[in-house]
Design a protein around this motif. Structure first.
Motif, PDB file in Angstrom:
ATOM      1  N   GLN A   1     -12.124  -8.278  -4.276  1.00 58.21           N
ATOM      2  CA  GLN A   1     -11.971  -9.445  -3.394  1.00 58.21           C
ATOM      3  C   GLN A   1     -10.715  -9.314  -2.550  1.00 58.21           C
ATOM      4  OE1 GLN A   1     -11.890 -13.159  -5.513  1.00 58.21           O
ATOM      5  NE2 GLN A   1     -12.412 -14.342  -3.657  1.00 58.21           N
ATOM      6  N   SER A   2      -9.665  -8.823  -3.153  1.00 54.68           N
ATOM      7  CA  SER A   2      -8.395  -8.653  -2.447  1.00 54.68           C
ATOM      8  C   SER A   2      -8.537  -7.592  -1.349  1.00 54.68           C
ATOM      9  CB  SER A   2      -7.303  -8.274  -3.449  1.00 54.68           C
ATOM     10  OG  SER A   2      -6.100  -7.997  -2.765  1.00 54.68           O
ATOM     11  N   ASP A   3      -9.234  -6.465  -1.740  1.00 57.89           N
ATOM     12  CA  ASP A   3      -9.435  -5.389  -0.747  1.00 57.89           C
ATOM     13  C   ASP A   3     -10.269  -5.878   0.455  1.00 57.89           C
ATOM     14  OD1 ASP A   3      -7.993  -3.682  -2.303  1.00 57.89           O
ATOM     15  OD2 ASP A   3      -9.731  -2.651  -3.177  1.00 57.89           O
ATOM     16  N   LEU A   4     -11.318  -6.646   0.125  1.00 62.33           N
ATOM     17  CA  LEU A   4     -12.197  -7.156   1.210  1.00 62.33           C
ATOM     18  C   LEU A   4     -11.406  -8.056   2.168  1.00 62.33           C
ATOM     19  CD1 LEU A   4     -15.465  -7.981  -0.753  1.00 62.33           C
ATOM     20  CD2 LEU A   4     -15.218  -6.275   1.064  1.00 62.33           C
ATOM     21  N   SER A   5     -10.502  -8.850   1.619  1.00 57.55           N
ATOM     22  CA  SER A   5      -9.694  -9.739   2.468  1.00 57.55           C
ATOM     23  C   SER A   5      -8.829  -8.931   3.414  1.00 57.55           C
ATOM     24  CB  SER A   5      -8.809 -10.635   1.621  1.00 57.55           C
ATOM     25  OG  SER A   5      -9.603 -11.480   0.833  1.00 57.55           O
ATOM     26  N   SER A   6      -8.234  -7.825   2.891  1.00 52.59           N
ATOM     27  CA  SER A   6      -7.356  -7.007   3.742  1.00 52.59           C
ATOM     28  C   SER A   6      -8.180  -6.274   4.818  1.00 52.59           C
ATOM     29  CB  SER A   6      -6.560  -6.021   2.888  1.00 52.59           C
ATOM     30  OG  SER A   6      -7.441  -5.109   2.239  1.00 52.59           O
ATOM     31  N   ILE A   7      -9.433  -5.827   4.451  1.00 54.52           N
ATOM     32  CA  ILE A   7     -10.302  -5.139   5.436  1.00 54.52           C
ATOM     33  C   ILE A   7     -10.658  -6.088   6.578  1.00 54.52           C
ATOM     34  CG2 ILE A   7     -12.633  -4.182   5.778  1.00 54.52           C
ATOM     35  CD1 ILE A   7     -12.353  -2.963   2.947  1.00 54.52           C
ATOM     36  N   SER A   8     -10.994  -7.348   6.224  1.00 52.63           N
ATOM     37  CA  SER A   8     -11.340  -8.364   7.230  1.00 52.63           C
ATOM     38  C   SER A   8     -10.172  -8.575   8.181  1.00 52.63           C
ATOM     39  CB  SER A   8     -11.706  -9.662   6.527  1.00 52.63           C
ATOM     40  OG  SER A   8     -11.953 -10.668   7.472  1.00 52.63           O
ATOM     41  N   SER A   9      -8.972  -8.572   7.643  1.00 50.49           N
ATOM     42  CA  SER A   9      -7.786  -8.772   8.473  1.00 50.49           C
ATOM     43  C   SER A   9      -7.580  -7.591   9.410  1.00 50.49           C
ATOM     44  CB  SER A   9      -6.575  -8.956   7.552  1.00 50.49           C
ATOM     45  OG  SER A   9      -5.399  -9.007   8.307  1.00 50.49           O
ATOM     46  N   GLU A  10      -7.825  -6.346   8.845  1.00 46.68           N
ATOM     47  CA  GLU A  10      -7.670  -5.152   9.684  1.00 46.68           C
ATOM     48  C   GLU A  10      -8.690  -5.141  10.840  1.00 46.68           C
ATOM     49  OE1 GLU A  10      -7.954  -1.747   7.169  1.00 46.68           O
ATOM     50  OE2 GLU A  10      -6.128  -2.245   6.068  1.00 46.68           O
TER      51      GLU A  10
END
Length: 598
Positions: free
Chosen positions: A9-18
């Protein structure tokens, strides 16, 4: 598992931001690209407008001005010069890099164009063969003047001034020379101030007794002169004086006037249209420039015309010149050349008063003619009325083409004087019969000449027809009076008595009636024969004489028919002499035998 899922979930949030960051960067890059493309387009246009290609430099410096590539590159240079001026106004610094090159090219182009156009203008000074200046050859180089106007106004003005000065002198010189040569092929014998309608027709008056030159008409006769205003001759090639002199040809003044003014009209139209196109002017500016070129020539032709008219007494020539001007004015209007309008008005202002003066002189000459000084009397048509008939029919036939009320009024004055003159001459004859013969011969001759050229419904034709009819009727009565006067008197008296209801008074007229019946029966044939011979001797026009005899015989039959009606009254019905009356139908048959055949 919970820890793993939390990590995902944390990784997905950072990908969305990128992804969002990348999208923002992509949008910014697109904007920068579009801005740079727009700047590149603008800079490209600016650079293209400022850069001077080698082809332009080569053409301007080396190519002759008559080559198509010089004209193409000159248009390019004009566009670049305009672009640089526009950018300089906006403060574009790059203009300084090309200004020097463009200025040097502009100076070179202006120099070459100036030399070329001036050389062309000077070439017009060479002698012309057909009195036409070939300035229209310059029209394919009209962009040269447009370039000068936009880039070197001083040179453009110099060329225009040189053109005006050169062409003005050329036109003046050529027209002065042409006019001088043209007047040498005019008829040697022209009308003089004594050659008027009322002048005595004797050998002393040289104009009417001189042997006429070849193809020459008299002063009062139109002949073939009217053809000068026909469409074919009006715009025919101009006369070439030296050719006419070699062939010993001579022309009346109106033919010379037509040739001179057709050359003037043709050159003026060509000049005006050239000025408008080459020098790019219109309206008042074109009018002023045209008059700067042609003004001296127009003034010279007006002075020449004024000088010639001062000693001109040929009314037909002047009137034909008026109609030539009216037609040339229409042609100029159709060609859309208003620059000559004032000149036509000035020419007409010279011609009309002279025409009126000559006509007034003729009116006065007829008015002051004394019939007693004209020598022996003759019942045939008088030479003055013959002159009037020819002259009037000439003017009427010319005037019908472009009607003018002013002309009709002047002719009306002349007609009144001629009618009065005819009556004055007729009064010199001792007998009324001779007076009537003279009047009928003159009216008939004038009517015949007028009807050849004028319309049947013209005022002159109608007027003389009425006069002829009235005098013919009076002559017929005068003609019947000697042989049949007694019969006429009795019939009139008897009809008056019957009308008043006093028919009984006819009873006392038996002896007179008997004498009339027998007198008519014994002498009518010889009287009619004598009457016919008398008429045919008296009248110069056989057709008119025939008509008069026919009218007299018709009136005689009507008279005898009335006599029959009177004798059918009860008071005279029993008269023995009635048996000796000639049958009306028999009389008509017999009289038909006396009808002349021509």
């Amino acid at each position: 598992m919970e820890q793993m899922l939390g990590a995902f979930q944390s990784d997905l949030s950072s990908i969305s931001s990128e992804i969002r960051t990348l999208q923002e960067q992509s949008g910014a890059m697109n904007i920068r690209l579009r801005n740079r493309q727009a700047v590149r387009g603008k800079l490209g246009e600016l650079v293209d407008g400022l850069v001077v290609p080698s082809a332009l430099v080569t053409a301007i410096l080396e190519a002759p001005v008559t080559e198509p590539r010089f004209l193409e590159q000159l248009q390019e240079l004009d566009a670049k010069a305009a672009a640089v001026r526009e950018q300089e106004a906006r403060g574009t610094a790059a203009c300084a890099d090309v200004r020097g090159v463009l200025d040097r090219l502009r100076v070179k182009a202006v120099t070459k164009i100036r030399e070329f156009i001036l050389q062309k203008i000077y070439s017009f000074r060479k002698p012309m063969t057909n009195y036409q200046i070939p300035q229209t050859a310059l029209l394919k180089y009209r962009f040269f003047y447009q370039f000068l106007l936009g880039n070197e106004r001083a040179t453009a003005k110099e060329i225009r001034d040189e053109y005006v000065e050169t062409l003005s002198k050329i036109y003046l010189s050529y027209y002065r020379s042409y006019l001088g040569r043209l007047m040498k092929v005019q008829y040697e014998e022209v009308a003089e101030k004594d050659d008027l309608m009322g002048v005595e027709d004797t050998a002393k008056k040289g104009f009417f007794s001189k042997p006429s030159l070849r193809s020459r008409n008299t002063i009062f006769t139109l002949g073939t002169r009217g053809s000068v205003i026909s469409p074919t001759e009006l715009e025919a090639p101009i006369l070439v004086p030296h050719t006419a002199q070699r062939g010993e040809q001579r022309y009346p003044f109106e033919a010379l006037f037509r040739s001179q003014h057709y050359a003037l009209l043709d050159n003026s139209c060509r000049e005006y249209l050239f000025i408008c196109e080459f020098f790019m002017v219109s309206g008042p500016a074109a009018h002023d420039l045209f008059h700067a070129v042609m003004g001296r020539t127009l003034s010279m032709t007006l002075k020449h015309l004024e000088s010639y008219l001062a000693d001109c007494y040929d009314a037909i020539a002047v009137f034909l010149c008026i109609h030539i001007v009216l037609r040339f004015r229409n042609i100029a209007a159709k060609r859309d050349v208003p620059a000559l309008d004032r000149y036509w008005e000035q020419v007409l202002a010279l011609l009309w008063p002279r025409f009126e003066l000559i006509l007034e002189m003729n009116v006065q000459s007829v008015r002051s003619t004394d019939p007693q000084r004209l020598g022996g009397l003759d019942t045939r048509p008088h030479y003055i009325t013959r002159r009037y008939a020819e002259f009037s029919s000439a003017l009427v036939s010319i005037n019908q083409t472009i009607p003018n009320e002013r002309t009709m009024q002047l002719l009306g004055q002349l007609q009144v004087e001629v009618e009065n003159f005819v009556l004055r001459v007729a009064a010199e004859f001792s007998s009324r019969k001779e007076q009537l013969v003279f009047l009928i011969n003159n009216y008939d001759m004038m009517l015949g000449v007028l009807m050849e050229r004028a319309a049947d419904d013209s005022k002159e034709v109608e007027s003389f027809q009425q006069l002829l009819n009235a005098r013919t009727q009076e002559f017929i009565e005068e003609l019947l009076s000697p042989p049949f006067g007694g019969l006429v008197a009795f019939v009139k008296e008897a009809e008056a008595l019957i009308e008043r209801g006093q028919a009984e008074r006819l009873r006392g007229e038996e002896a007179r009636v008997t004498q009339l019946i027998r007198g008519f029966g014994s002498s009518w044939k010889s009287s009619v024969e004598s009457l016919s011979q008398d008429v045919m001797r008296s009248f110069t026009n056989f057709r008119n004489g025939t008509s008069i005899i026919q009218g007299a015989l018709t009136q005689l039959i009507q008279l005898y028919h009335r006599f029959h009606r009177v004798l059918s009254q009860p008071q005279l019905r029993a008269l023995p002499a009635r048996a000796e009356l000639i049958n009306i139908h028999h009389l008509m048959v017999e009289l038909k035998k006396h009808k002349p055949n021509f």
